[in-house]
Scaffold this motif. Structure first.
Motif, short mmCIF file in Angstrom:
data_model
loop_
_atom_site.label_atom_id
_atom_site.label_comp_id
_atom_site.label_asym_id
_atom_site.label_seq_id
_atom_site.Cartn_x
_atom_site.Cartn_y
_atom_site.Cartn_z
N CYS A 115 3.46 -5.52 4.48
CA CYS A 115 2.38 -4.52 4.34
C CYS A 115 1.09 -5.01 4.99
O CYS A 115 0.66 -6.14 4.77
CB CYS A 115 2.15 -4.25 2.85
SG CYS A 115 0.73 -3.21 2.53
N ASP A 116 0.50 -4.14 5.79
CA ASP A 116 -0.63 -4.55 6.61
C ASP A 116 -1.86 -4.99 5.81
O ASP A 116 -2.41 -6.06 6.07
CB ASP A 116 -0.99 -3.43 7.60
CG ASP A 116 -1.12 -3.99 9.00
OD1 ASP A 116 -0.78 -5.18 9.20
OD2 ASP A 116 -1.58 -3.25 9.88
N PRO A 117 -2.32 -4.22 4.84
CA PRO A 117 -3.45 -4.74 4.04
C PRO A 117 -3.10 -6.06 3.34
O PRO A 117 -3.96 -6.87 3.06
CB PRO A 117 -3.71 -3.61 3.03
CG PRO A 117 -3.11 -2.39 3.63
CD PRO A 117 -1.93 -2.86 4.45
N CYS A 168 0.83 -1.21 0.00
CA CYS A 168 0.00 0.00 0.00
C CYS A 168 0.86 1.26 0.00
O CYS A 168 0.44 2.29 -0.50
CB CYS A 168 -0.95 -0.01 1.20
SG CYS A 168 -0.16 0.36 2.78
N GLY A 169 2.05 1.16 0.58
CA GLY A 169 2.92 2.33 0.63
C GLY A 169 2.65 3.27 1.80
O GLY A 169 3.43 4.19 2.04
N ASN A 170 1.56 3.03 2.52
CA ASN A 170 1.16 3.98 3.56
C ASN A 170 1.18 3.41 4.97
O ASN A 170 1.23 4.16 5.94
CB ASN A 170 -0.27 4.48 3.31
CG ASN A 170 -0.39 5.14 1.95
OD1 ASN A 170 0.49 5.89 1.56
ND2 ASN A 170 -1.45 4.83 1.24
N CYS A 171 1.09 2.11 5.12
CA CYS A 171 0.92 1.54 6.45
C CYS A 171 2.24 1.63 7.23
O CYS A 171 3.29 1.99 6.67
CB CYS A 171 0.45 0.09 6.37
SG CYS A 171 1.71 -1.06 5.82
N CYS A 231 5.04 -0.46 5.58
CA CYS A 231 5.54 0.13 4.33
C CYS A 231 6.43 1.33 4.64
O CYS A 231 7.47 1.52 4.02
CB CYS A 231 4.39 0.54 3.43
SG CYS A 231 3.63 -0.86 2.57
ZN LIG Z 1 1.51 -1.13 3.47
#
Ligand SMILES: [Zn+2]
Ligand SMILES: [Zn+2]
Length: 374
Positions: A131-133, A117-120, A123
């Protein structure tokens, strides 16, 4: 058609809008169906799938595994209606104009199995494979996999170029070979180590190949199937034993001044393989758990602490491995011949799954999309 077998979009996609794909409906209920060819967005790539390997995870999902369909501690991960397959490789059939990276139609490409996702929190720490999702190709309807003629590589995919010089088999093995390489990275192998690889499926065989190539240490391969033991020797194992028939403990002792192996990599996926490892490993050894086990393991945890002071390393996916694998294959440093044992047309996926499960000689089974009679 060019010399790589790639058919560009002007020949195919302009006339037809449907493709063959294996749809995941429910455990044991996967169907080959005609579905619309997906339309790539501005920052996406439409990939024409060349081949897609069947992973042990795909088989466990097909068989209704709890980690996929929920049950016990697990919530349902797989979405009914999605298209499976994360061991794909293919050619760009259409490239969104908004995409950076200079890709063009006809490029041979692969994307890592996870789309971070790039945001968690993970990441942001650079641990993209955690990555969490945790969106992996082939398990969600918005992230369909390679058991299809075409698939979409979304904007956040981690894409690598695949040299045209690689054979179909080599290219289709990049994903599993990358997972094998991560296991070897985690094992923190040192010169003179005695390494046991328990389980010589495609992943275990890949570990043997990389351990021999990058460390040239002593490798003992364990498996219950003769064909796999034979393949383990080809892959570079110094010894290949069936622990039900031969005394692996005695061999390990003879190679280690009676101490035990320095590294034990559990890649068989059975509780017995874990128990055996805790027994064979020396004090201060490194135990690498790679498998996705269907059954719970019950053991005396004080072996890890009081008795042996072990380091236990988990392994998941293949961070920063695809590039090194592609490079080694390109340079012909790794002999992966014999790993792909069967290839089936996509429409015969069911025979492919069956072969992967029941054929004693099956190692990696590929599904290859065929041109449909439209
Ligand atoms: Zn992530
Ligand atoms: Zn896989």
């Amino acid at each position: 058609m060019n010399n790589t077998g790639y058919i560009d979009n002007s020949e195919t996609r302009s006339n037809v809008s449907t493709m063959g794909a294996v749809i995941t409906h429910a455990p044991g209920d996967y169907r080959f169906e005609k579905v619309p060819i997906p339309v790539p967005g501005n920052r996406e790539i439409l990939l024409k799938v060349e081949a897609c390997g069947i992973c042990a995870g795909d088989i466990k999902a097909f068989q209704g595994g709890k980690r996929f369909w929920g049950g016990g501690p697990f919530t349902q991960y797989i979405e009914s209606g999605c298209i499976g397959g994360h061991e794909f490789v293919g050619y760009a059939a259409a490239v969104g104009k908004g995409l950076s990276g200079d890709y063009k139609v006809g490029d041979r490409l692969i994307a890592e199995q996870i789309v971070p996702c790039g945001n968690c929190g993970y990441c942001r720490k650079g641990l993209y494979w955690m990555c969490d999702p945790h969106e992996v190709f082939g398990f969600k309807k918005h992230l369909n996999g390679g058991f299809a003629e075409y698939m979409i590589l979304p904007e956040k995919s981690i894409i690598h170029r695949v040299p045209d010089t690689l054979s179909l088999e080599q290219a289709a093995l990049i994903e599993p070979l990358s997972c094998s390489l991560h296991a070897i990275d985690r094992a923190a192998i040192e010169p003179e180590d005695v390494v046991v690889v328990s389980g010589c499926g495609p992943l275990g065989l890949g570990m043997i190949i990389w351990a021999k190539l990058f460390y040239n240490i002593t490798i003992i391969a364990l498996d219950l199937k003769e064909h796999r033991l034979h393949q383990a020797k080809t892959a570079g194992a110094d010894y290949a034993l069936n622990p039900r028939k031969q005394d692996a403990g005695k061999l390990i002792a003879s190679l280690s001044e009676g101490l035990g192996c320095d590294v034990y990599i559990e890649a068989a996926g059975y509780p017995n393989s874990v128990y055996q490892g805790l027994q064979f490993i020396r004090k201060k050894g490194r135990f690498v758990e790679f498998s996705v086990l269907n059954d719970d393991v019950t053991c005396d945890f004080s072996i890890i602490g009081d008795a042996k002071e072990l380091d236990i390393f988990g392994v998941s996916l293949s961070p920063d491995c695809y590039g090194r694998v592609i490079d080694a294959l390109k340079k012909n440093q790794a002999d992966v011949s014999g790993l792909v044992t069967h290839t089936f047309p996509l429409s015969e996926f069911s025979a492919g799954f069956d072969t992967a499960v029941h054929d004693e000689k099956a190692i990696k089974v590929l599904l290859v999309p065929e041109a449909l009679n439209r």
